[in-house]
Design a protein around this motif. Structure first.
Motif, PDB file in Angstrom:
ATOM      1  N   THR A  42       0.853  -1.185   0.000  1.00  0.00           N
ATOM      2  CA  THR A  42       0.000   0.000   0.000  1.00  0.00           C
ATOM      3  C   THR A  42       0.885   1.230   0.000  1.00  0.00           C
ATOM      4  O   THR A  42       2.089   1.165   0.257  1.00  0.00           O
ATOM      5  CB  THR A  42      -0.918   0.044   1.235  1.00  0.00           C
ATOM      6  N   SER A  43       0.293   2.373  -0.286  1.00  0.00           N
ATOM      7  CA  SER A  43       1.049   3.627  -0.315  1.00  0.00           C
ATOM      8  C   SER A  43       1.624   3.959   1.053  1.00  0.00           C
ATOM      9  O   SER A  43       2.671   4.598   1.149  1.00  0.00           O
ATOM     10  CB  SER A  43       0.136   4.765  -0.795  1.00  0.00           C
ATOM     11  N   SER A  44       0.929   3.557   2.099  1.00  0.00           N
ATOM     12  CA  SER A  44       1.388   3.861   3.457  1.00  0.00           C
ATOM     13  C   SER A  44       2.475   2.906   3.931  1.00  0.00           C
ATOM     14  O   SER A  44       3.096   3.136   4.967  1.00  0.00           O
ATOM     15  CB  SER A  44       0.199   3.789   4.429  1.00  0.00           C
ATOM     16  N   GLY A  45       2.680   1.801   3.190  1.00  0.00           N
ATOM     17  CA  GLY A  45       3.671   0.817   3.609  1.00  0.00           C
ATOM     18  C   GLY A  45       3.142  -0.200   4.583  1.00  0.00           C
ATOM     19  O   GLY A  45       3.887  -1.082   5.039  1.00  0.00           O
ATOM     20  N   LYS A  46       1.856  -0.129   4.926  1.00  0.00           N
ATOM     21  CA  LYS A  46       1.268  -1.069   5.876  1.00  0.00           C
ATOM     22  C   LYS A  46       0.550  -2.192   5.123  1.00  0.00           C
ATOM     23  O   LYS A  46      -0.186  -1.934   4.178  1.00  0.00           O
ATOM     24  CB  LYS A  46       0.272  -0.361   6.803  1.00  0.00           C
ATOM     25  N   PRO A  47       0.770  -3.447   5.534  1.00  0.00           N
ATOM     26  CA  PRO A  47       0.078  -4.558   4.858  1.00  0.00           C
ATOM     27  C   PRO A  47      -1.420  -4.520   5.149  1.00  0.00           C
ATOM     28  O   PRO A  47      -1.836  -4.296   6.286  1.00  0.00           O
ATOM     29  CB  PRO A  47       0.732  -5.806   5.465  1.00  0.00           C
TER      30      PRO A  47
ATOM     31  N   LEU B 220      -3.623   3.741   5.180  1.00  0.00           N
ATOM     32  CA  LEU B 220      -3.341   5.033   5.806  1.00  0.00           C
ATOM     33  C   LEU B 220      -3.966   5.106   7.194  1.00  0.00           C
ATOM     34  O   LEU B 220      -3.357   5.636   8.134  1.00  0.00           O
ATOM     35  CB  LEU B 220      -3.856   6.166   4.926  1.00  0.00           C
ATOM     36  N   ALA B 221      -5.180   4.584   7.336  1.00  0.00           N
ATOM     37  CA  ALA B 221      -5.829   4.581   8.648  1.00  0.00           C
ATOM     38  C   ALA B 221      -5.045   3.723   9.641  1.00  0.00           C
ATOM     39  O   ALA B 221      -4.884   4.096  10.809  1.00  0.00           O
ATOM     40  CB  ALA B 221      -7.260   4.061   8.516  1.00  0.00           C
ATOM     41  N   ILE B 222      -4.530   2.576   9.181  1.00  0.00           N
ATOM     42  CA  ILE B 222      -3.734   1.711  10.047  1.00  0.00           C
ATOM     43  C   ILE B 222      -2.444   2.420  10.458  1.00  0.00           C
ATOM     44  O   ILE B 222      -2.035   2.393  11.627  1.00  0.00           O
ATOM     45  CB  ILE B 222      -3.428   0.378   9.347  1.00  0.00           C
ATOM     46  N   ALA B 223      -1.792   3.082   9.494  1.00  0.00           N
ATOM     47  CA  ALA B 223      -0.546   3.786   9.785  1.00  0.00           C
ATOM     48  C   ALA B 223      -0.778   4.929  10.762  1.00  0.00           C
ATOM     49  O   ALA B 223       0.033   5.160  11.678  1.00  0.00           O
ATOM     50  CB  ALA B 223       0.065   4.306   8.487  1.00  0.00           C
ATOM     51  N   THR B 224      -1.880   5.651  10.589  1.00  0.00           N
ATOM     52  CA  THR B 224      -2.189   6.765  11.491  1.00  0.00           C
ATOM     53  C   THR B 224      -2.456   6.271  12.905  1.00  0.00           C
ATOM     54  O   THR B 224      -2.001   6.868  13.884  1.00  0.00           O
ATOM     55  CB  THR B 224      -3.425   7.528  10.968  1.00  0.00           C
ATOM     56  N   GLU B 225      -3.193   5.178  13.008  1.00  0.00           N
ATOM     57  CA  GLU B 225      -3.474   4.611  14.328  1.00  0.00           C
ATOM     58  C   GLU B 225      -2.200   4.109  14.991  1.00  0.00           C
ATOM     59  O   GLU B 225      -1.992   4.295  16.197  1.00  0.00           O
ATOM     60  CB  GLU B 225      -4.481   3.481  14.192  1.00  0.00           C
ATOM     61  N   GLU B 226      -1.321   3.482  14.210  1.00  0.00           N
ATOM     62  CA  GLU B 226      -0.059   2.989  14.769  1.00  0.00           C
ATOM     63  C   GLU B 226       0.831   4.136  15.211  1.00  0.00           C
ATOM     64  O   GLU B 226       1.498   4.055  16.243  1.00  0.00           O
ATOM     65  CB  GLU B 226       0.668   2.149  13.716  1.00  0.00           C
ATOM     66  N   TYR B 227       0.823   5.228  14.447  1.00  0.00           N
ATOM     67  CA  TYR B 227       1.604   6.401  14.838  1.00  0.00           C
ATOM     68  C   TYR B 227       1.127   6.940  16.183  1.00  0.00           C
ATOM     69  O   TYR B 227       1.919   7.269  17.060  1.00  0.00           O
ATOM     70  CB  TYR B 227       1.490   7.494  13.778  1.00  0.00           C
ATOM     71  N   GLY B 228      -0.203   7.033  16.335  1.00  0.00           N
ATOM     72  CA  GLY B 228      -0.744   7.529  17.594  1.00  0.00           C
ATOM     73  C   GLY B 228      -0.388   6.633  18.761  1.00  0.00           C
ATOM     74  O   GLY B 228      -0.048   7.116  19.848  1.00  0.00           O
ATOM     75  N   ALA B 229      -0.443   5.318  18.553  1.00  0.00           N
ATOM     76  CA  ALA B 229      -0.099   4.387  19.629  1.00  0.00           C
ATOM     77  C   ALA B 229       1.368   4.510  20.020  1.00  0.00           C
ATOM     78  O   ALA B 229       1.717   4.533  21.211  1.00  0.00           O
ATOM     79  CB  ALA B 229      -0.404   2.958  19.195  1.00  0.00           C
ATOM     80  N   LYS B 230       2.246   4.614  19.006  1.00  0.00           N
ATOM     81  CA  LYS B 230       3.681   4.725  19.305  1.00  0.00           C
ATOM     82  C   LYS B 230       4.033   6.078  19.908  1.00  0.00           C
ATOM     83  O   LYS B 230       4.973   6.183  20.694  1.00  0.00           O
ATOM     84  CB  LYS B 230       4.482   4.494  18.031  1.00  0.00           C
ATOM     85  N   PHE B 231       3.268   7.106  19.531  1.00  0.00           N
ATOM     86  CA  PHE B 231       3.524   8.424  20.101  1.00  0.00           C
ATOM     87  C   PHE B 231       3.344   8.412  21.607  1.00  0.00           C
ATOM     88  O   PHE B 231       4.177   8.917  22.361  1.00  0.00           O
ATOM     89  CB  PHE B 231       2.593   9.460  19.462  1.00  0.00           C
ATOM     90  N   PHE B 232       2.250   7.797  22.062  1.00  0.00           N
ATOM     91  CA  PHE B 232       1.980   7.765  23.497  1.00  0.00           C
ATOM     92  C   PHE B 232       2.829   6.718  24.205  1.00  0.00           C
ATOM     93  O   PHE B 232       3.094   6.831  25.399  1.00  0.00           O
ATOM     94  CB  PHE B 232       0.499   7.513  23.753  1.00  0.00           C
ATOM     95  N   ALA B 233       3.254   5.671  23.495  1.00  0.00           N
ATOM     96  CA  ALA B 233       4.066   4.641  24.127  1.00  0.00           C
ATOM     97  C   ALA B 233       5.525   5.056  24.259  1.00  0.00           C
ATOM     98  O   ALA B 233       6.185   4.743  25.250  1.00  0.00           O
ATOM     99  CB  ALA B 233       3.984   3.348  23.319  1.00  0.00           C
ATOM    100  N   ASN B 234       6.043   5.767  23.264  1.00  0.00           N
ATOM    101  CA  ASN B 234       7.477   6.066  23.225  1.00  0.00           C
ATOM    102  C   ASN B 234       7.809   7.529  23.401  1.00  0.00           C
ATOM    103  O   ASN B 234       8.966   7.869  23.638  1.00  0.00           O
ATOM    104  CB  ASN B 234       8.066   5.597  21.880  1.00  0.00           C
ATOM    105  N   GLY B 235       6.850   8.401  23.240  1.00  0.00           N
ATOM    106  CA  GLY B 235       7.173   9.817  23.258  1.00  0.00           C
ATOM    107  C   GLY B 235       7.395  10.341  24.664  1.00  0.00           C
ATOM    108  O   GLY B 235       6.601  10.136  25.564  1.00  0.00           O
TER     109      GLY B 235
END
Length: 419
Positions: free
Chosen positions: A30-35, A199-214
């Motif tokens: 996919t364009s977002s790189g997510k399977p 894109l929705a999967i990538a956005t959700e993963e970004y949000g999860a990693k933001f709160f987990a690692n930021g």
């Protein structure tokens, strides 16, 4: 030579929705790189909600077999073998709700729904078993006739036999196709919209990693001298400020250390707006109103009922017609088709609030096109005995037929004229 055979032979084989992009879809490109596939898509809350809404709605609708009676009307065909199968129990392992819910979820994810038809010696349908769309191939033989090739697994019903590859004729398969290239095989909505879902999967993963690692605040720690043990300082900082549980804590700096924030807030990166837009994108794919996905931004008390009615008319009705026509085509014999038909009842979804229904019933009752039993049946109430007037059709006594009124006026006119 039979001209139909040459016609069918000249046609291409049925094409599924992945043709032409099979590699990129199977490998999740996919364009977002997510399977993206049926499993990963269902992990998105918006996709899961859309599939669940449509599947449960179709599964919960009353489904009946009807026959045309001698008076030109219709009546429920309680004695027909299909009535119990479709209304109550399509096979010994499933209820009608579970069967329809399963097939509708297959339609939403793969674009096709299949069920094996079991018949007795007289050709009557005695059971229906769901089949996985991912294991089914639709093809033509050398004579141009369709056949279904199924890769059987251990979890499939024993009615398929013991062979790992089972060939089924069209009369043995209930196939409900979605929108497709050739009218035989449906598109996979997930394959067609894989970039939007990715894109929705990538956005959700970004949000999860933001709160987990930021680390909040996020940035760079600067020291005027040389730090002897930078790893210890880093671990100490992360343990104190990393993760959502430590957000907004006050940082205490020593020995002239300086903190320089370099992160971009999610609001500045339009993170929340992107997530919200992707929910609407997915709702658009399945044609589900956003308010049914708990997005009430553009809904109000004045328009939400209208949106619900549009859901029935423009989203549900096309799927219901696909179900009805597919079942009538393959489940009834040629001699039964002129007499019997299958219908879902969507009237319950179109009903307004209690006061509006009562006003409508009163109008229908007073104008003589609904009886008390007609109304009680719609409200799921017991019928009133015919002796008590339950089947009477009444009209307002103050109203007179126009022809009677004209005849009366004409008579009066003649009397006055003769005098």
């Amino acid at each position: 030579m039979n001209p139909l055979r040459s016609l069918f032979r000249s046609r291409d084989k049925p094409k599924d929705s992945l043709n032409g992009s099979r590699y990129s879809f199977f490998f999740g490109g996919t364009s977002s790189g997510k399977p993206v596939n049926e499993t990963t898509a269902m992990q998105m809350t918006a996709v899961y909600s859309c599939v669940r809404i449509l599947s449960e709605t179709v599964a919960g609708l009353p489904l009946n077999v009807y026959r045309y009676n001698d008076s030109g009307g219709k009546e429920k065909a309680f004695k027909h073998p299909l009535y119990r199968l479709l209304h109550d129990e399509p096979n010994p392992e499933m209820t009608s709700f579970a069967f329809r819910e399963t097939l509708m979820s297959h339609l939403m994810l793969w674009g096709n729904a299949y069920a094996q038809i079991i018949r007795n010696a007289r050709g009557e349908v005695i059971a229906l078993y769901p089949l996985m769309p991912s294991k089914m191939t639709v093809d033509r033989d050398q004579s141009g006739r369709l056949f279904y090739l199924y890769q059987r697994g251990s979890e499939d019903p024993t009615t398929l036999g013991k062979s790992t590859q089972v060939t089924l004729s069209p009369s043995d398969v209930l196939h409900i196709p979605g929108l497709g290239f050739d009218g035989l095989i449906g598109y996979s909505p997930i394959a067609m919209a894989k970039n939007a879902i990715g894109l929705a999967i990538a956005t959700e993963e970004y949000g999860a990693k933001f709160f987990a690692n930021g680390a909040a605040p996020a940035g760079v720690l600067e020291h005027p001298g040389t730090i002897k043990d930078p790893l210890r300082v880093k671990e100490s900082w992360n343990s104190a400020y990393q993760g959502s549980a430590n957000a907004h804590k006050i940082a205490v700096l020593e020995e002239g250390m300086k903190y320089t924030p370099i992160g971009i807030a999610p609001e500045q990166a339009q993170f929340l707006e992107t997530r919200k837009f992707q929910i609407n994108e997915i709702a658009r794919i399945f044609r589900v109103p956003p308010h049914m996905l708990a997005d009430l931004e553009k809904s109000s008390f004045s328009n939400i009922e209208q949106q619900s009615l549009e859901f029935v008319k423009y989203t549900l009705d096309p799927w219901v017609v696909r179900w009805e026509q597919s079942m009538c085509r393959v489940l009834f014999s040629e001699s039964e088709k002129p007499e019997y038909f299958i219908r879902f009842n969507v009237d319950g979804l179109l009903r307004g609030d209690y006061a509006s229904r009562m006003t409508g019933y009163a109008t229908a009752r007073q104008n003589g096109w609904m009886s008390a039993n007609d109304i009680r049946e719609l409200e799921n109430l017991d019928r009133i005995s015919s002796d008590l007037g339950g089947d009477l059709y009444l009209i307002n006594g103050a109203m007179t037929k126009l022809e009677d009124a004209g005849l009366f006026a004409g008579t009066q006119y003649k009397k006055e004229d003769s005098a």
